[in-house]
Every structure is written in C-alpha cells, then in structure tokens.
Design an enzyme around this catalytic site. Structure first.
Site, short mmCIF file in Angstrom:
data_model
loop_
_atom_site.label_atom_id
_atom_site.label_comp_id
_atom_site.label_asym_id
_atom_site.label_seq_id
_atom_site.Cartn_x
_atom_site.Cartn_y
_atom_site.Cartn_z
N GLY A 152 0.92 -1.33 0.02
CA GLY A 152 0.03 -0.03 -0.20
C GLY A 152 0.79 0.80 -0.70
O GLY A 152 1.68 0.85 -0.28
N ARG A 153 0.23 2.25 0.23
CA ARG A 153 1.18 3.30 0.30
C ARG A 153 2.46 3.44 1.21
O ARG A 153 3.90 3.81 0.64
CB ARG A 153 -0.13 4.79 0.67
CG ARG A 153 -1.02 5.03 -0.08
CD ARG A 153 -2.22 6.13 0.99
NE ARG A 153 -3.24 6.24 0.23
CZ ARG A 153 -4.50 5.85 0.92
NH1 ARG A 153 -4.21 4.74 1.65
NH2 ARG A 153 -5.51 5.76 0.13
N ILE A 154 2.24 3.15 2.34
CA ILE A 154 3.31 3.40 3.34
C ILE A 154 4.54 2.16 2.80
O ILE A 154 5.50 2.16 2.60
CB ILE A 154 3.06 3.38 4.70
CG1 ILE A 154 1.55 4.54 5.57
CG2 ILE A 154 3.81 2.30 5.41
CD1 ILE A 154 1.18 3.73 6.56
N THR A 232 6.46 -1.24 11.83
CA THR A 232 5.27 -0.28 12.56
C THR A 232 4.27 -0.44 11.69
O THR A 232 3.40 0.57 11.78
CB THR A 232 6.27 0.62 11.26
OG1 THR A 232 6.15 0.83 10.21
CG2 THR A 232 7.94 1.09 11.52
N SER A 233 3.74 -1.84 11.54
CA SER A 233 1.95 -2.18 10.83
C SER A 233 0.64 -1.47 11.88
O SER A 233 0.65 -0.70 12.66
CB SER A 233 1.54 -2.69 9.66
OG SER A 233 2.02 -3.68 10.02
N ARG A 234 0.54 -3.19 12.13
CA ARG A 234 -0.47 -3.64 13.78
C ARG A 234 0.84 -4.67 14.46
O ARG A 234 1.16 -5.32 13.81
CB ARG A 234 -1.41 -3.66 13.16
CG ARG A 234 -2.61 -2.54 12.66
CD ARG A 234 -2.43 -1.69 13.95
NE ARG A 234 -3.61 -0.63 13.89
CZ ARG A 234 -3.02 0.71 13.33
NH1 ARG A 234 -1.82 0.74 13.96
NH2 ARG A 234 -4.06 1.92 13.31
N GLU A 263 -1.15 -3.25 22.80
CA GLU A 263 -0.91 -1.76 23.83
C GLU A 263 -1.61 -1.31 24.32
O GLU A 263 -2.81 -1.63 24.73
CB GLU A 263 -1.21 -1.07 22.09
CG GLU A 263 0.12 -1.64 21.20
CD GLU A 263 -0.09 -0.72 19.99
OE1 GLU A 263 -0.37 0.39 19.97
OE2 GLU A 263 0.20 -1.10 18.98
N HIS A 281 4.71 3.38 19.66
CA HIS A 281 3.32 3.10 18.69
C HIS A 281 4.30 5.04 17.90
O HIS A 281 2.86 5.69 18.16
CB HIS A 281 2.34 2.90 18.91
CG HIS A 281 1.64 3.02 18.12
ND1 HIS A 281 0.34 1.76 18.52
CD2 HIS A 281 1.49 3.59 16.39
CE1 HIS A 281 0.15 1.82 16.43
NE2 HIS A 281 0.19 2.64 15.82
C1 GLV Z 1 -1.72 4.65 13.25
O1 GLV Z 1 -1.07 3.20 13.94
C2 GLV Z 1 -2.19 4.35 12.30
O2 GLV Z 1 -3.36 3.64 11.59
O3 GLV Z 1 -2.63 5.90 11.87
#
Ligand code: GLV
Length: 315
Positions: A152-154, A232-234, A263, A281
């Site tokens: 995706g974008r990220i 850095t996703s979930r 979390e 996060h």
């Molecule tokens: C951060 O984790 C978001 O989903 O914006």
C-alpha cells in the site's frame, strides 16, 4: 449539530470544527471506556476517535451518528460493517501520514542494523570501554534486500527510500502490485521466497483477522539468521511470543517494533532482550503529521454533516 471528540485535537483543527458545530471533548484518562462512550454518544451526530478506542457494534447501535472519523489510517478498532449497516460513514486519515511512517520505519531499520539503542544503553550504564576494531559490529545495507510485506502507500514509500541505501527491494505478491511503478523498483516474490531471501523484512499490511499472526513461528523459522524484522503496521500481525522465541534462539538477528499485540503492554520477554528495538507506537508522531491527521478528520466531519461526500471514506 454536536460532535464528540474522544481526545483534544490540535487547536487549528479544533477551532475549525467549533466554528461550525457544538463540540464535546472527553478529557478523562485515555482511552475513554466503552460505557462512557455509550453514554456520551447519545445525541451526537459525529464522532472523532483514535485507534485506541474500540468502536463496537454495541456502541454504534446506541448512537445517532452520521460519521465516525478515525484519526488513524488503520481502522480495525471500528466495526465498519455495523456502521455501514446503520448508514454511518467511517473515515480514516490516509496519505497525510505516509511519509512520517516511512521515515520512522527507516529510523528503525538503521537503528536495528547498527545496534544503536543497544549501544546507547551500554554507554548510559557506564560500560563503554572505548573504540576497538571489533566492538558492537552491525551490518551494512549496501547490496542487501529489503523485503516489503504490504504494498500500500506506506510500503511503497518505504521501498522508495531503499535505493538511497543501496538496497534492492522485493515485495510479497499478495494479489496485484499496487502500481506499475512499484514493479520497476521491486521484484515480486512469493511470501516464502521473500522470507528466505530478505535481509530486512518490513511489515506494512493492515491489522485485523486477515493478517493476524501472519508472522508466526513458521515464518520466523524461514528467515535468514542474519535477518532483521521491522513492524510499523499493527502489533497483531506478529505473534510476539513466537518473535521472542526466534530472537532468543537467534533464528533472526534482531527486530524493531513500533506496535504491539496488546498496547500499551509489551510481551515481557521482549523487554529483557538486547536485540530488539521497542518504540512506543510513534510511526506518525510528528507535529506536522498529527496536525494534518486531525485536520483531515475534521474535514471529513464537516463534509458529511453538510451533506457532502467525505474526503477519505474507508473502502
Ligand atoms: C497509526 O498507527 C495509524 O493507523 O494511523
């Protein structure tokens, strides 16, 4: 109309909202409880919420909402089907955080391969003996493979920065690559091929059931012993217990995490390990990005409450 905010948002966005509607802000300890939310949501036409709040079917059922605007790109905290069934629009904040998360992903990659936080901890406890040829060696990135899971974008923004470090990019083929451009700079591989051949593996898939524990014992065992896993996703995408096992057994070299399964709790063994970087996060946590995220949520609310289509509805 009245808008409920589960947290105070940056002032420019808040003023814009207050100029058009009544606004109620929850100021208690974060996150707001489900009961409090159910109580406060009555009589509100819009909700602006955060990823830390669960917007369940039950909460949705008690409401007269027209829009739920999540200040996050991920939205697995919201029961989107229940909202849709009641004709409530759900929006998120894509695009405005892409670069911030991509930059932070690179911060983690660089810190992990060069053992930055481990070195800093050692120095702060007074254990540094001075420069030697073989002290705290990490790995270089030149000529290595960055495996991107989730295009995706990220994922694509992270991939776009790889040439600056001399890395080649591979991405896991899950359906079609998102843009023809991503194919020019990246090699499509099966997930298994990506796991066995990548030096750095970076996760950029959405959370939720479909990706839960996508990285488990089996996939960790397929990675190179020198591999570094970055998430850095979930948190739900990685089985933290399996990751702790893989790090302990040195099946992979290191991990860098910004997100966790429960979390703000972190699987306790991870806290004891030197070869894992643990960030709280912070992916989208820049002044500019958080302002932009709040503004986008407000724009979505203003649009829907004035009968216009929202800018960024979730698909
Ligand atoms: C951060 O984790 C978001 O989903 O914006």
């Amino acid at each position: 109309m009245t808008v409920l905010l589960t947290r105070r948002i940056p002032s420019a966005a808040l003023s814009k909202l207050q100029a058009a509607h009544d606004v109620e802000i929850y100021d208690g300890p974060s996150p707001i409880s489900e009961d409090e939310l159910k109580r406060r949501i009555v009589g509100k036409q819009a909700l602006i919420c955060l990823l830390t709040e669960k917007i369940s079917a039950e909460v949705i059922a008690t409401s007269d909402l027209r829009i739920i605007a999540n200040i996050a790109v991920g939205y697995e905290n919201i029961d989107v089907a229940a909202a849709r069934a009641r004709g409530i629009v759900v929006t998120n904040t894509p695009d405005v955080l892409t670069e911030a998360v991509a930059e932070f992903t690179w911060a983690l990659i660089l810190a992990a391969v060069r053992r930055l936080t481990e070195g800093e901890r050692l120095l702060r406890r007074g254990a540094w003996q001075g420069w030697t040829l073989d002290f705290m060696l990490g790995s270089g990135l030149q000529g290595k493979q960055l495996g991107i899971v989730g295009t995706g974008r990220i994922g694509r923004a992270v991939a776009a920065k790889a040439p600056a470090f001399g890395m080649r990019v591979a991405f896991a083929k899950r359906g079609q690559p998102s843009s023809p451009q991503s194919e020019k700079v990246a090699v499509p591989l099966s997930m298994d091929e990506l796991l066995v051949s990548s030096d750095v593996i970076s996760l950029h898939v959405p959370g939720g059931q479909a990706t839960r524990h996508m990285i488990d014992k089996k996939s960790l065992a397929r990675m190179k012993r020198s591999a570094i896993l970055v998430n850095t996703s979930r948190g739900s995408v990685v089985d933290e217990e399996a990751l702790a096992w893989a790090l302990r057994e040195r099946l992979i070299a290191a991990a860098a995490l910004d997100v966790y399964e429960r979390e703000p709790a972190v699987h306790p063994p991870l806290l004891e390990m030197e070869n894992v970087i643990l960030a709280p996060h912070l992916g989208s946590a820049t002044h500019e990005t958080r302002r932009a995220m709040a503004s986008l949520a407000v724009e979505n609310v203003l649009a829907v409450l004035s009968g216009q289509p929202p800018k960024t509805p979730v698909s």
